[in-house]
Design a protein around this motif. Structure first.
Motif: not given
Length: 158
Positions: A127, A111, A105, A32-33, A58, A117, A23, A125, A21
């Motif tokens: 999300r 993000t 990141h 929030e995810w 990611t 997770q 953020r 979470l 995930l």
């Protein structure tokens, strides 16, 4: 009222009982995810969108292993100068397998953190609803590619 259509592609990447995930901060700053993914560029194929977005958010390169389904969402939001916008989001949800790269990141994007997770921890979470929709598609693999969620407009149960 102004109308806006946004088509986006997202990936469900699960390995060893964990989901990848990202953020994302909300306008009020609450994180929030979200699933890694995002909006298509004009002329871009959704397959290429999901691969690009996952890598941007990611650091991982993915192999797309299947199309899990399509989710559609509609809502009204305040727009510029107080004029409301009728927003319609169409989200293609793919399954992906990590094929290379290293977790990192995103810098300067939508993000600010990417993390694995535990699947069992997801209900606790903060999300976006799409995470639940995507996990339901991943678990149930409905033939029509649609995750019906109780109380959700636009689904067979809503």
């Amino acid at each position: 009222m102004r109308r806006k259509l946004r088509v986006a592609a997202y990936a469900v990447c699960v390995r060893d009982g964990r989901i990848l995930l990202a953020r994302s901060p909300t306008p009020d700053g609450t994180p929030e995810w979200v699933l890694p993914g995002g909006g298509m560029e004009h002329g871009e194929d959704p397959y290429d969108t999901v691969r690009r977005e996952v890598e941007e958010e990611t650091g991982y390169r993915i192999e797309v292993t299947g199309l899990l389904g399509v989710d559609s969402w509609r809502g009204r939001h305040p727009g510029r100068f107080g004029r409301p916008v009728d927003h319609h989001g169409v989200r293609l949800v793919y399954e992906g397998r990590i094929a290379g790269g290293d977790l990192r990141h995103e810098v300067g994007g939508s993000t600010d953190l990417a993390a694995w997770q535990d699947l069992d921890a997801v209900p606790g979470l903060v999300r976006v609803p799409l995470v639940d929709v995507a996990l339901r598609l991943w678990r149930e693999r409905p033939a029509d590619g649609r995750a019906a969620l109780p109380g959700r407009p636009g689904t067979s149960e809503g």
